[in-house]
Write a protein that holds these residues in place. Structure first.
Motif, PDB file in Angstrom:
ATOM      1  N   GLN A 124       2.094   8.178   8.447  1.00  0.00           N
ATOM      2  CA  GLN A 124       1.661   7.173   8.866  1.00  0.00           C
ATOM      3  C   GLN A 124       0.518   6.720   7.762  1.00  0.00           C
ATOM      4  O   GLN A 124       0.028   5.335   8.130  1.00  0.00           O
ATOM      5  CB  GLN A 124       0.948   7.330  10.414  1.00  0.00           C
ATOM      6  CG  GLN A 124       2.472   7.837  11.542  1.00  0.00           C
ATOM      7  CD  GLN A 124       2.893   7.525  11.531  1.00  0.00           C
ATOM      8  OE1 GLN A 124       2.906   6.055  11.286  1.00  0.00           O
ATOM      9  NE2 GLN A 124       4.623   7.874  11.350  1.00  0.00           N
TER      10      GLN A 124
ATOM     11  N   PRO B 231      -2.026   5.250   4.615  1.00  0.00           N
ATOM     12  CA  PRO B 231      -2.106   5.338   3.622  1.00  0.00           C
ATOM     13  C   PRO B 231      -2.083   5.621   2.079  1.00  0.00           C
ATOM     14  O   PRO B 231      -3.074   6.899   2.320  1.00  0.00           O
ATOM     15  CB  PRO B 231      -2.805   3.430   3.605  1.00  0.00           C
ATOM     16  CG  PRO B 231      -3.959   4.662   4.740  1.00  0.00           C
ATOM     17  CD  PRO B 231      -3.250   5.494   5.075  1.00  0.00           C
TER      18      PRO B 231
ATOM     19  N   ARG C 150      -5.168   0.261  -1.111  1.00  0.00           N
ATOM     20  CA  ARG C 150      -3.202   0.622  -0.684  1.00  0.00           C
ATOM     21  C   ARG C 150      -3.027   0.184  -1.863  1.00  0.00           C
ATOM     22  O   ARG C 150      -2.399  -0.775  -2.536  1.00  0.00           O
ATOM     23  CB  ARG C 150      -3.486  -0.330   0.382  1.00  0.00           C
ATOM     24  CG  ARG C 150      -2.402   0.594   1.121  1.00  0.00           C
ATOM     25  CD  ARG C 150      -1.626  -0.422   2.105  1.00  0.00           C
ATOM     26  NE  ARG C 150      -0.660   0.464   2.890  1.00  0.00           N
ATOM     27  CZ  ARG C 150      -0.156   0.363   3.944  1.00  0.00           C
ATOM     28  NH1 ARG C 150      -1.598   0.592   5.281  1.00  0.00           N
ATOM     29  NH2 ARG C 150       0.450   1.028   4.235  1.00  0.00           N
TER      30      ARG C 150
ATOM     31  N   ARG D   7       2.336   3.420   1.346  1.00  0.00           N
ATOM     32  CA  ARG D   7       2.300   4.809   1.823  1.00  0.00           C
ATOM     33  C   ARG D   7       3.967   5.505   2.192  1.00  0.00           C
ATOM     34  O   ARG D   7       4.637   5.328   1.984  1.00  0.00           O
ATOM     35  CB  ARG D   7       3.051   3.416   3.562  1.00  0.00           C
ATOM     36  CG  ARG D   7       4.220   2.998   3.439  1.00  0.00           C
ATOM     37  CD  ARG D   7       4.499   2.232   5.320  1.00  0.00           C
ATOM     38  NE  ARG D   7       5.812   1.379   5.460  1.00  0.00           N
ATOM     39  CZ  ARG D   7       6.965   2.063   5.808  1.00  0.00           C
ATOM     40  NH1 ARG D   7       6.463   3.459   6.073  1.00  0.00           N
ATOM     41  NH2 ARG D   7       7.702   1.851   5.622  1.00  0.00           N
TER      42      ARG D   7
ATOM     43  N   ALA E 185      -6.517   8.237   5.300  1.00  0.00           N
ATOM     44  CA  ALA E 185      -5.294   7.877   3.959  1.00  0.00           C
ATOM     45  C   ALA E 185      -5.693   9.223   3.243  1.00  0.00           C
ATOM     46  O   ALA E 185      -5.663  10.597   3.611  1.00  0.00           O
ATOM     47  CB  ALA E 185      -6.890   7.275   3.273  1.00  0.00           C
TER      48      ALA E 185
END
Length: 118
Positions: free
Chosen positions: A11, A13, A20, A23, A62
């Motif tokens: 879930q 990134p 970013r 994913r 992250a």
């Protein structure tokens, strides 16, 4: 940081210095050992790339990388030499707890709150 849920990791990134890049959509596991090899990452340009688990810095919110060059293009090479967490999920496996070194610590079976050793 301790063990993490593989489904929670999927879930997060994938970022480079807070930017970013994509994913993760799957976690690839070694065929013979219960060890994470790396992530299949869906990038912003729509392509899928492979990120080796050892090259990923797992943060709370992250997955950080030190360079975009760590996202490798030949995903099928790694997919053909591993097993997919996504393929395991939905069968008898609900989740997998992954240690910081990539080893699988525990399987979480479907319909069970108990955690069993992998």
């Amino acid at each position: 940081m301790g063990s993490r849920s593989a489904t929670e990791l999927l879930q997060l990134p994938v970022q480079l210095h807070g930017i970013r890049l994509g994913r993760p959509v799957d976690l690839l596991l070694d065929h013979t050992e219960w060890r994470a090899l790396g992530f299949v990452v869906l990038c912003g340009d729509g392509s899928s790339r492979f990120l080796a688990f050892a090259a990923a810095d797992l943060r709370e919110n992250a997955i950080e990388v030190q360079s975009a060059l760590l996202l490798l293009e030949d995903v099928e090479f790694y997919r053909s030499r591993s097993r997919s967490l996504r393929a395991l999920l939905g069968g008898e496996t609900h989740d997998l707890l992954v240690a910081p070194d990539g080893s699988a610590e525990r399987l979480v079976p479907v319909g069970s709150e108990r955690v069993s050793t992998a």
